[in-house]
Motif scaffolding. Sequence first.
Motif, PDB file in Angstrom:
ATOM      1  N   ILE A 195       1.106  -2.902 -14.054  1.00 39.20           N
ATOM      2  CA  ILE A 195       1.061  -1.639 -13.331  1.00 39.20           C
ATOM      3  C   ILE A 195       1.708  -1.849 -11.963  1.00 39.20           C
ATOM      4  N   ASN A 196       2.290  -0.777 -11.414  1.00 43.89           N
ATOM      5  CA  ASN A 196       2.894  -0.838 -10.087  1.00 43.89           C
ATOM      6  C   ASN A 196       1.788  -0.634  -9.043  1.00 43.89           C
ATOM      7  N   MET A 197       1.246  -1.734  -8.537  1.00 47.79           N
ATOM      8  CA  MET A 197       0.095  -1.658  -7.632  1.00 47.79           C
ATOM      9  C   MET A 197       0.426  -0.987  -6.298  1.00 47.79           C
ATOM     10  N   SER A 198       1.701  -0.890  -5.960  1.00 50.54           N
ATOM     11  CA  SER A 198       2.057  -0.260  -4.680  1.00 50.54           C
ATOM     12  C   SER A 198       1.686   1.218  -4.648  1.00 50.54           C
ATOM     13  N   ASN A 199       1.421   1.802  -5.823  1.00 48.65           N
ATOM     14  CA  ASN A 199       1.051   3.217  -5.891  1.00 48.65           C
ATOM     15  C   ASN A 199      -0.458   3.425  -6.012  1.00 48.65           C
ATOM     16  N   GLN A 200      -1.226   2.382  -5.868  1.00 55.31           N
ATOM     17  CA  GLN A 200      -2.664   2.467  -6.135  1.00 55.31           C
ATOM     18  C   GLN A 200      -3.337   3.634  -5.413  1.00 55.31           C
ATOM     19  N   ARG A 201      -3.017   3.831  -4.150  1.00 55.42           N
ATOM     20  CA  ARG A 201      -3.704   4.868  -3.368  1.00 55.42           C
ATOM     21  C   ARG A 201      -3.394   6.276  -3.849  1.00 55.42           C
ATOM     22  N   PHE A 202      -2.373   6.421  -4.715  1.00 54.48           N
ATOM     23  CA  PHE A 202      -1.972   7.747  -5.194  1.00 54.48           C
ATOM     24  C   PHE A 202      -2.531   8.082  -6.586  1.00 54.48           C
ATOM     25  N   TRP A 203      -3.199   7.122  -7.246  1.00 58.92           N
ATOM     26  CA  TRP A 203      -3.651   7.355  -8.616  1.00 58.92           C
ATOM     27  C   TRP A 203      -4.860   8.286  -8.663  1.00 58.92           C
ATOM     28  N   GLU A 204      -5.070   8.847  -9.861  1.00 56.52           N
ATOM     29  CA  GLU A 204      -6.288   9.620 -10.117  1.00 56.52           C
ATOM     30  C   GLU A 204      -7.492   8.677 -10.110  1.00 56.52           C
ATOM     31  N   ALA A 205      -8.675   9.251  -9.915  1.00 56.94           N
ATOM     32  CA  ALA A 205      -9.911   8.467  -9.858  1.00 56.94           C
ATOM     33  C   ALA A 205     -10.134   7.591 -11.094  1.00 56.94           C
ATOM     34  N   PRO A 206      -9.899   8.087 -12.326  1.00 53.52           N
ATOM     35  CA  PRO A 206     -10.132   7.224 -13.491  1.00 53.52           C
ATOM     36  C   PRO A 206      -9.314   5.933 -13.464  1.00 53.52           C
ATOM     37  N   MET A 207      -8.028   6.035 -13.109  1.00 51.80           N
ATOM     38  CA  MET A 207      -7.200   4.835 -13.075  1.00 51.80           C
ATOM     39  C   MET A 207      -7.574   3.945 -11.894  1.00 51.80           C
ATOM     40  N   GLN A 208      -7.927   4.551 -10.746  1.00 54.24           N
ATOM     41  CA  GLN A 208      -8.390   3.766  -9.609  1.00 54.24           C
ATOM     42  C   GLN A 208      -9.580   2.892 -10.009  1.00 54.24           C
ATOM     43  N   THR A 209     -10.535   3.508 -10.678  1.00 48.98           N
ATOM     44  CA  THR A 209     -11.754   2.795 -11.053  1.00 48.98           C
ATOM     45  C   THR A 209     -11.483   1.742 -12.111  1.00 48.98           C
ATOM     46  N   TYR A 210     -10.671   2.100 -13.102  1.00 44.65           N
ATOM     47  CA  TYR A 210     -10.342   1.160 -14.185  1.00 44.65           C
ATOM     48  C   TYR A 210      -9.687  -0.105 -13.634  1.00 44.65           C
TER      49      TYR A 210
END
Length: 329
Positions: A195-210
């Motif tokens: 996964i492209n971790m540089s976008n982490q702050r922009f993800w939806e809550a489910p993907m953030q948590t996963y």
Amino acid sequence: MQTLAQNLSSQGIEAPLSQLIHTLADTSKAISHAVRHGALAGVLGATEQENVQGETQKKLDVITNDMLKDALKADSTVRGLASEEEDYIVEVGQSGDFLVCFDPLDGSSNIDINSLVGTIFSVLPAPSGELSEKSFLQAGRNQVAAGYVLYGPSTMLALTTGKGVQLFTLNPDTNEYLLTCEAMSISKDTSEFAINMSNQRFWEAPMQTYISDLLLGKIGPREKSFNMRWIAAMVGDVHRVLSRGGLFTYPTDNKNPEKPYKLRLMYEANPMSFLVEQAGGKASTGYEAIMDIAPTDIHQRVAVILGSANEVDACLEYHSVDYSEEPNL
């Protein structure tokens, strides 16, 4: 080892489809040659043009697109084509059996650093009647063939016609594709994700948590350690998944609200999903199977989560939770 021609014959692939696959394979050999020459041929760097998605085109994007377009125009089995580098569909003939969608050079941003790139293609049946963009807007389940060519230390062709996934390697001595894996298989479980971790702050809550739970490793709810890999070319990341399992995702994000998705359905997500499912894996947007999507545009983008079946299911469990009442996530 079987040649590509021998393998297609042994599978009972009908002549028109076999002809088209050979056209794609032969063109990929020429693309491989161009990629290998790189700076020696003056093909590196960007053009002053943008494609329909607003992305700056690399010189090799344009060159490889023209190579495939010219080859497909000369193939009597092709009715029309759609490409990442073409604003609109291209009518090829009046009586061809197939439509071809392709990304001529996936990961082209890697070209200038001599990293992995590839060609992705999807073959659909051509409907009768006048050709239009609507002719292409078929769900991924309609695909009759799909594959990619990876231009790496060796040039490899992964192919499915709905009878599993075969892997061929280009023999540099004979310039022939030889079968090197008769049936690629994705392990159901994995401890690797991309996964492209540089976008982490922009993800939806489910993907953030996963992803947060994966990063916690053995002390987290998953109770095991995970490794992260990222090639920045879908073709390379999916090849790793097909070769040794794993999960690849480019999820929904709000970095640009007008473009919440990155990958194109028709010539990236659908063909890769076909390959992954044929190898025993799963492919989803997080909310529906990718190949069940009814397309609305040839350049439509979607979220992608694909790979080892049990890990995709684990990720989808997070997407089934309602996070609206958990403001801290």
